[in-house]
Write an enzyme that holds these catalytic residues in place. Structure first.
Site, short mmCIF file in Angstrom:
data_model
loop_
_atom_site.label_atom_id
_atom_site.label_comp_id
_atom_site.label_asym_id
_atom_site.label_seq_id
_atom_site.Cartn_x
_atom_site.Cartn_y
_atom_site.Cartn_z
N ASP A 1 0.86 -1.17 0.00
CA ASP A 1 0.00 0.00 0.00
C ASP A 1 0.90 1.23 0.00
OD1 ASP A 1 -2.48 1.42 0.32
OD2 ASP A 1 -1.89 1.80 2.38
N ASP B 1 -1.98 -0.66 6.02
CA ASP B 1 -2.31 -0.12 7.34
C ASP B 1 -3.80 0.11 7.53
OD1 ASP B 1 -2.60 1.96 5.60
OD2 ASP B 1 -1.48 3.43 6.78
N ASP C 1 -7.01 -3.08 3.60
CA ASP C 1 -5.93 -4.00 3.27
C ASP C 1 -6.08 -5.37 3.92
OD1 ASP C 1 -4.49 -2.00 1.81
OD2 ASP C 1 -3.82 -1.15 3.70
#
Length: 899
Positions: free
Chosen positions: A342, A639, A643
């Site tokens: 990410d 985070d 995700d």
């Protein structure tokens, strides 16, 4: 009293509305049979009975006893337990309890190290709001969020956690922080206008989603989804459906165990046939010998060895700020071939930063990252710069405050925080200046204005906002000698240039005034001051870590919710995209494009694309699965709760410990205590070291079993007295596994460990060449054991003494072989073999102490059938052990020449 329209034969379908974000408010109200006055209590109760409470489903928990029993689900353990059962039938209870104890100890170690049960779904449930402000029967009231139903009218205020998925019917300067859901670092501005049906979650500006937080403004809306029907509920379902994969190590050990089982059973059958029909051995004696062979051949210490080696790795990684939640992930990191990361908060700091300031007279570059005001503006000075920085400081509601350990924290909007910091870097302060009035930011106007009074009594309107809106309202720009005509083409080109770099662009303007108040009508004929180029900056250490990953043969792919232009710019700066490539050469997949691809089409392109933009949780799982279909070992970092499903599906899920949500941490195998992508690089290197050491330990341990089983096999085939009893076999196996084998877990990393390609997935934990090496060493140690046993018997020693010498030979032979295994790829004829790993010496001392106890302590003599040895009984195994060390070094040299 206002109430919703009457309900008739209400069903679950009546409360389910497809794509509410793309529908007009009137249509949403009509479909859900609700009105501005909210629902009647009777209607709400009926809906609650149909739709159920606004809660996420409790996950099914595996009982503790079942999790414990699962650690016996191993083919090697099955054989061990079968041997124990046969011993019980024969009434040999001492051997039975020794074998069962070994199996139980292995299970206990695995159960304890496995740690707490998976809590990813509980972590997501914790994100839900506990209460909600709802309109029932024409009046506002506060109820438990669990009691919300589709059709309820709710109110949203700053700081509120959105209690359900809501189709907005009113939005006044409403901005919602959706970073945990979409990954975007900037709060989303909301409106009531419908959006296209194919809009991704991050582009659904007419919706407020359950679990997100209201940053500013106010809003109202109609609940369109509760519980499992919300976007966060869909993510929970994805987490549950994603399924975890076995790590490369567990696959290899399982494959190795099955092959070894077939070999052991086959050889035991051959041995029984030969013993019974060739030598006429009594059946009871033959069964005992066969069990002894099986126990000797089974590396029952292997599960404990693997578990303890990985546990040691957990401690080592914790020192590097990588906290391991699931033991096998330690080794799995070492075999990673692709890292999917990410962007926000992982590759970047998730702290907006002004990179560039453009005024009519000059261009300024700003150094420093995040909300730390340490940094410079080059070139310094300039009256036009001071005017731009004054707007950044005064037309601003954010505050930057110092925290612990030199960290600075933001109170307010991230973009305003970036402007406040650049003003601090330029030495601008608002002392002596008073704010008189304000025009708050509005998503429709896209600007904010303040009326400020300076210390000398002069007043000015300061404005910041979208460049096109301010340019439309500006008449002049700051020049060298006062006001100059506005050069619109210059500013349009500057905006395009900054946007192409992935920067978010804001503009500054001002207007002198003598007024007592300010309104939107006053914001005409402004003096345009300049532009700010703002970005969520990459972590410098992450750039270096990505380069190291590439050198190690590991691909890094960025998967983000941001727009494609921003993603490409950050990707190029991170080194994910070669800087020589023009924009036309960069392959980027957006969520919309990915949606149009079938899974087979995605599999065809997934390895060639390194940047994915505007993605949803479903897209992330599809990307991970497509990579895994090519045999890639995938690590996924993140985070946000968005995700969590992909982290669950990936071979290794890695969560951010500081800014990560609880749901993400619970879904992950690894949690980074410092939120630093560079820690992943260190963890991968540590994982490779652990696997190398684990492989060394297996190569070291197997000859113990090979030598013991060979001794028993030779004795049965040739009709000789058994040199070892089954319990003595177990003693040697366990004493070497818990002492000498563990020493290799502390071996330092080999030179150039991050300059080699990832090992190929699949295959056996030891290669065919190494297996041949193990067999030769087994023959060597087994032959030495038979020789010592034969010499002892020839010297007139009784059987128990001879067997004790045989056990000593096996133990000392393994100790000598330990020094061979420290350097499998180079010679151990070096003084370096005595340095670099103190655990080798502590393990050697532990082995010798245990062997002395085995030999001289009376209750051990009674338990294991051992006897005290004289000096010759020790000298003979010692001499043979030194010979084993020398011969193995010759074998290693031959292997190196053959490679």
């Amino acid at each position: 009293m206002a109430a919703s329209p009457a309900l008739a034969a209400l069903t679950d379908a009546d409360l389910t509305l497809a794509r509410p974000f793309a529908r007009d408010v009137d249509e949403v109200q009509r479909e859900l049979r609700t009105g501005g006055g909210g629902l009647a209590r009777g209607d709400a109760a009926e809906r609650l009975a149909v739709a159920g409470p606004n809660l996420l489903r409790e996950p099914k928990r595996t009982p503790a006893w079942l999790r414990f029993l699962s650690h016996f689900n191993d083919t090697l353990i099955f054989i061990l337990l079968a041997a124990a059962a046969i011993k019980a039938v024969m009434g040999d209870w001492l051997d039975f309890w020794v074998i069962v104890t070994v199996a139980v100890i292995n299970a206990v170690i695995g159960y304890v190290q496995e740690g707490r049960a998976e809590k990813a779904l509980a972590g997501i449930r914790g994100m839900l709001s506990s209460d909600a402000t709802v309109r029932r029967e024409g009046a506002w009231t506060t109820i438990a969020a669990a009691d919300l139903v589709p059709g309820d009218v709710v109110r949203l205020m700053p700081g509120d956690k959105v209690p359900a998925d809501v189709r907005l019917t009113a939005a006044t300067q409403l901005r919602i922080d959706e970073s945990a859901l979409t990954g975007e670092s900037v709060p989303s501005s909301k409106s009531t206008d419908p959006v296209p049906e194919d809009a991704g979650v991050g582009d659904r500006t007419s919706m407020a989603f359950s679990g997100t937080i209201v940053s500013a403004g106010q809003g109202r809306g109609i609940v369109t989804g509760t519980g499992a029907g919300t976007e966060i509920g869909k993510i929970q379902a994805l987490v549950g459906e994603a399924g975890s994969l076995a790590t490369p190590l567990t696959k290899q050990l399982d494959s190795f165990g099955k092959v070894l089982t077939l070999v052991i059973l086959g050889m035991a059958l051959v041995m029984m046939i030969i013993g019974r029909y060739l030598h006429g051995m009594p059946f009871a004696e033959l069964i005992s010998a066969t069990i002894g062979f099986a126990v000797a051949a089974i590396p029952e210490g292997l599960p404990a060895l693997v578990t303890i080696t990985l546990a040691i790795g957990v401690q080592q990684m914790a020192r590097r700020n990588a906290i391991t939640r699931k033991l096998p992930a330690v080794e799995a990191l070492g075999s990673v071939t692709t890292v999917c990361s990410d962007k926000t908060g992982t590759l970047t700091k998730n702290e907006m930063t002004v990179r560039t300031v453009i005024s009519p007279l000059a261009r300024y570059e700003v150094s420093g990252l995040g909300y730390d005001p340490t940094g410079t503006i080059v070139p310094a000075g300039g009256g036009d710069l001071a005017a731009v920085l004054a707007v950044a400081d005064l037309c601003n509601d954010a505050h930057i405050t110092p925290g612990d350990e030199g960290r600075w924290s933001l109170v307010g909007e991230p973009t305003e925080g970036a402007l406040k910091v650049v003003a601090m870097k330029g030495g601008t302060g608002g002392s002596g200046t008073r704010r008189v009035a304000v025009v708050p930011f509005d998503s429709e106007n896209k600007f904010m204005a303040t009326l400020n009074e300076a210390a000398d009594g002069s007043r000015a309107i300061l404005v910041k906002g979208a460049p096109d809106r301010l340019l439309d309202r500006s008449l002049t720009q700051r020049g060298s000698y006062g006001a100059a005509p506005l050069d619109r083409s210059f500013w349009d080109a500057a905006v395009d240039e900054l946007s192409a770099q992935g920067l978010r662009v804001l503009a500054a303007a001002r207007k002198p005034t003598r007024g007592e108040d300010v309104s939107i009508d006053d914001l005409e004929d402004l003096e345009f001051l300049g532009l700010w180029g703002i970005v969520d900056p990459p972590r410098p250490e992450a750039i270096e870590a990505i380069a190291d990953c590439h050198a190690a043969g590991i691909r890094v792919k960025m998967i983000t919710g941001d727009h494609a232009g921003t993603a490409v710019a950050i990707g190029r700066e991170m080194g994910l995209i070669p800087k020589a490539h023009g924009d036309d050469d960069v392959r980027v997949l957006t969520g919309g494009e990915l949606e149009a691809l079938s899974q087979e089409q995605l599999k065809a392109v997934v390895r060639d694309v390194d940047v994915y933009a505007r993605t949803s949780p479903e897209h992330k799982i599809r990307i991970v699965r497509a990579l895994q279909s090519h045999g890639e070992v995938v690590a996924m970092t993140g985070d946000g709760v968005n995700d969590a499903p992909a982290l669950t599906r990936a071979d290794v899920g890695i969560a951010m410990g500081i800014k990560g949500t609880e749901a993400t941490k619970e879904a992950a195998e690894i949690v980074l205590a410092d939120d630093n992508f560079a820690t992943i690089r260190s963890a991968i290197a540590e994982g490779r070291r652990i696997y190398d050491n684990l492989r060394k330990s297996v190569v070291f341990l197997l000859p113990t079993n090979g030598a013991q089983s060979l001794v028993i096999l030779v004795a049965v085939v040739f009709g000789l007295t058994l040199p070892l009893t089954p319990v003595q076999v177990l003693w040697v196996n366990m004493v070497t596994a818990v002492t000498l084998s563990l020493a290799l877990a502390y071996e330092p990393a080999e030179r150039g460990i991050m300059n080699r390609k990832p090992r190929a997935p699949g295959g056996s934990i030891i290669a065919g060449r190494e297996l041949g090496f193990v067999l030769l060493v087994s023959l060597l140690i087994g032959g030495a054991t038979l020789a010592v046993f034969g010499i002892s018997v020839a010297r007139g020693s009784d059987l128990d003494v001879a067997r004790t010498e045989a056990v000593t030979m096996l133990a000392l032979g393994q100790l000598a072989y330990l020094f061979n295994c420290r350097f499998l790829s180079r010679s151990s004829f070096t003084t370096a073999v005595f340095r670099g790993n103190r655990m080798v010496w502590w393990s050697a001392i532990a082995l010798l102490v245990l062997q002395l106890i085995f030999t001289y302590v009376p209750f051990m003599n009674a338990l294991f059938g051992s006897e005290p040895l004289d000096l010759i009984g020790w000298a003979l195994p010692l001499v043979f052990s030194l010979g084993i060390f020398a011969i193995v070094e010759v074998l290693k040299a031959a292997r190196r020449r053959g490679e």
